[in-house]
Write an enzyme that holds these catalytic residues in place. Structure first.
Site, PDB file in Angstrom:
ATOM      1  N   TYR A 154       0.866  -1.253  -0.025  1.00 54.17           N
ATOM      2  CA  TYR A 154       0.088   0.214  -0.097  1.00 54.17           C
ATOM      3  C   TYR A 154       0.941   1.353   0.220  1.00 54.17           C
ATOM      4  O   TYR A 154       1.824   1.298   0.936  1.00 54.17           O
ATOM      5  CB  TYR A 154      -0.895   0.035   1.514  1.00 54.17           C
ATOM      6  N   GLU A 200      -0.531   4.957  -0.441  1.00 51.82           N
ATOM      7  CA  GLU A 200      -1.297   6.182  -0.687  1.00 51.82           C
ATOM      8  C   GLU A 200      -0.346   7.343  -0.852  1.00 51.82           C
ATOM      9  O   GLU A 200       0.500   7.371   0.351  1.00 51.82           O
ATOM     10  CB  GLU A 200      -2.459   6.186   0.263  1.00 51.82           C
ATOM     11  N   ASP A 209      -4.987  13.928 -25.922  1.00 54.50           N
ATOM     12  CA  ASP A 209      -5.007  12.449 -25.250  1.00 54.50           C
ATOM     13  C   ASP A 209      -4.495  11.871 -26.393  1.00 54.50           C
ATOM     14  O   ASP A 209      -5.028  11.461 -27.545  1.00 54.50           O
ATOM     15  CB  ASP A 209      -6.544  12.250 -25.261  1.00 54.50           C
ATOM     16  N   THR A 225      -2.672   6.438 -22.238  1.00 55.00           N
ATOM     17  CA  THR A 225      -2.557   5.105 -21.978  1.00 55.00           C
ATOM     18  C   THR A 225      -1.298   4.537 -22.225  1.00 55.00           C
ATOM     19  O   THR A 225      -0.643   5.012 -23.221  1.00 55.00           O
ATOM     20  CB  THR A 225      -3.749   4.091 -22.728  1.00 55.00           C
ATOM     21  N   LYS A 241      -1.199   0.848 -25.528  1.00 59.29           N
ATOM     22  CA  LYS A 241      -1.406   0.447 -26.908  1.00 59.29           C
ATOM     23  C   LYS A 241      -0.220   0.371 -27.708  1.00 59.29           C
ATOM     24  O   LYS A 241       0.603  -0.284 -27.533  1.00 59.29           O
ATOM     25  CB  LYS A 241      -2.492   1.822 -27.353  1.00 59.29           C
ATOM     26  N   ARG A 270      -1.716  -2.366 -18.923  1.00 52.41           N
ATOM     27  CA  ARG A 270      -2.633  -1.351 -18.782  1.00 52.41           C
ATOM     28  C   ARG A 270      -2.561  -0.259 -17.756  1.00 52.41           C
ATOM     29  O   ARG A 270      -2.427  -0.810 -16.584  1.00 52.41           O
ATOM     30  CB  ARG A 270      -4.143  -2.148 -18.465  1.00 52.41           C
TER      31      ARG A 270
HETATM   32  C1  LIG Z   1      -8.110   8.043 -27.099  1.00 55.54           C
HETATM   33  C2  LIG Z   1      -8.480   7.178 -25.945  1.00 55.54           C
HETATM   34  N1  LIG Z   1      -8.652   7.730 -24.653  1.00 55.54           N
HETATM   35  C3  LIG Z   1      -8.805   7.020 -23.572  1.00 55.54           C
HETATM   36  C4  LIG Z   1      -8.861   5.715 -23.626  1.00 55.54           C
HETATM   37  C5  LIG Z   1      -9.244   4.860 -22.278  1.00 55.54           C
HETATM   38  O1  LIG Z   1      -8.536   4.130 -21.883  1.00 55.54           O
HETATM   39  P1  LIG Z   1      -8.993   2.925 -20.708  1.00 55.54           P
HETATM   40  O2  LIG Z   1      -9.720   1.846 -21.407  1.00 55.54           O
HETATM   41  O3  LIG Z   1      -7.545   2.332 -20.480  1.00 55.54           O
HETATM   42  O4  LIG Z   1      -9.697   3.351 -19.866  1.00 55.54           O
HETATM   43  C6  LIG Z   1      -8.993   5.075 -24.829  1.00 55.54           C
HETATM   44  C7  LIG Z   1      -9.170   3.556 -24.961  1.00 55.54           C
HETATM   45  O5  LIG Z   1      -9.590   2.916 -26.046  1.00 55.54           O
HETATM   46  C8  LIG Z   1      -8.679   5.765 -26.169  1.00 55.54           C
HETATM   47  O6  LIG Z   1      -8.656   5.343 -27.248  1.00 55.54           O
END
Ligand SMILES: Cc1ncc(COP(=O)(O)O)c(C=O)c1O
Length: 390
Positions: free
Chosen positions: A46, A48, A196, A222, A225, A231
């Site tokens: 843990y 936090e 993003d 993320t 990918k 993940r």
């Molecule tokens: C552009 C984008 N942002 C955020 C996410 C969300 O990711 P997660 O599935 O890990 O919550 C995705 C997932 O496919 C995505 O394509």
């Protein structure tokens, strides 16, 4: 394993992953080292709080791991720790995006994001996502002629709606994004620019796709990918007088999460180190070359490719073609029967519903990890064509 039931299922899934052609654009195959870190004793701890400021004892080693992940994240994208901060604790991409909005956008205020059917993510303000329930989405899409972003149109929307934050970077958009133009649009309405880069992070790390860092205020991603990690997710924020990162750190903990998943953070660190190599940069070039090879051959075989091609790992195919072809759902089912895994996807201005849309989304990242090159992707395109026409 003592638990034979789960062991059997893990082995079956391992076998399935090995036996299929995986064209899911958001998936990849991580290294043994990443799996080792994920399966380590770090899951027992843990922690936090943040490095140097934890609410539990016994965290000296954990602090080193988290700091290492942070340093590697900054180094991978060529960022100075004086100018950028990175939070490595988000459990995944969706909570990372929610944390940014929670920190920086007053409840009910406007977030300008791409609509789902044109390629945006649920967390860019779609109404079924909490992001669409708590904040108000100002939707934008691609242009009907080119199926690409029309920056002039975006500028008009931004000036009229005055959103607090603009999201750039998508789930189903195969082309380059002009980050500089997105910055100008954000500046024209006084909005924050959040990029993003979940889908393209690996390509950016490998310098095969333009970096958003010179232009964005916040960058979320993320790790699982094209970046080929576990993940997880990262939030980068610019360090300046606005104090963005302290608000974001607070939104993650104590705002939204408790103890960070330290096994996952160690695995992130491993993946970030792997991505900071010449081999990985070469991999990302091959990922794009393979996607382009796939798109070209499918086009030659008569399929309509959204935007006419790709600049990334992603290819969007219109399988419905105004009723002359088959729906995306039928297409993905037919392909799966023959061992090719894809996902159905809407195409811009789709006349069909999301659960049976007009297209499929293909990606080259996973199969490139397995060593495939352009020639293999020509063959994959031919196989897809044969299956879809059968
Ligand atoms: C552009 C984008 N942002 C955020 C996410 C969300 O990711 P997660 O599935 O890990 O919550 C995705 C997932 O496919 C995505 O394509």
């Amino acid at each position: 394993m003592q638990d034979k039931d789960i062991e059997k299922l893990i082995q079956s899934e391992k076998k399935r992953q090995k036996s299929v052609i995986n064209l899911i654009a958001s998936e990849n195959y991580v290294s043994k080292d990443v799996l080792t870190a994920l399966g380590s004793e770090l899951t027992n701890k843990y922690a936090e709080g943040y490095p140097g400021a934890r609410f539990y004892g016994g965290n000296t080693i954990i602090d080193d791991i988290e700091r290492m992940a942070q340093n590697r994240a900054l180094s991978l994208f060529g960022l100075s720790s004086k100018k950028w901060h990175v939070n490595v604790q988000p459990l995944s991409g969706s909570p990372a995006n929610v944390a940014v909005y929670t920190a920086l956008v007053p409840y009910g205020a406007k977030i300008m994001g791409m609509t789902l059917s044109h390629g945006g993510h649920l967390t860019h303000g779609h109404k079924v996502s909490t992001t669409g329930m708590i904040w108000t989405q100002v939707p934008y899409g691609v242009s009907s002629g080119t199926e690409k972003l029309d920056y002039e149109e975006l500028l008009q929307i931004a000036k009229k709606e005055k959103p607090a934050l603009i999201v750039a970077g998508y789930t189903a958009y195969p082309r380059k994004i002009d980050w500089k133009k997105m910055r100008m649009i954000a500046d024209a309405c006084g909005a924050l620019l959040m990029v993003d880069m979940s889908h393209i992070a690996g390509l950016i790390a490998g310098k095969s796709y333009p970096s958003p860092f010179p232009y964005a205020d916040i960058v979320t991603t993320t790790v699982h990918k094209t970046l080929r990690g576990p993940r997880s997710a990262l939030i980068f924020s610019k360090i300046d007088e606005r104090g963005l990162y302290t608000k974001i750190d607070k939104a993650i903990f104590p705002g939204m999460q408790g103890g960070p998943h330290m096994n996952q953070i160690a695995a992130v660190a491993v993946a970030l180190r792997e991505a900071n190599t010449k081999e990985f940069a070469q991999y990302t070039k091959q990922v794009i070359a393979n996607a382009q090879s796939l798109a070209k051959e499918l086009k030659n075989l008569g399929w309509r490719i959204i935007t006419g091609g790709t600049d990334s790992h992603m290819v969007l195919v219109d399988t419905w073609m105004d009723g002359t072809g088959i729906s995306g759902k039928v297409a993905s089912e037919k392909l799966e029967e023959q061992g090719i895994i894809v996902n159905m996807n809407t195409v811009p201005f789709d006349t069909r519903k999301p659960f049976d849309p007009s297209g499929i989304r293909l990606g080259s990242a996973a199969e490139t990890t397995r060593g495939k090159t352009e020639k293999d992707f020509v063959k994959i395109a031919q196989k897809i064509d044969k299956i879809l026409r059968a």
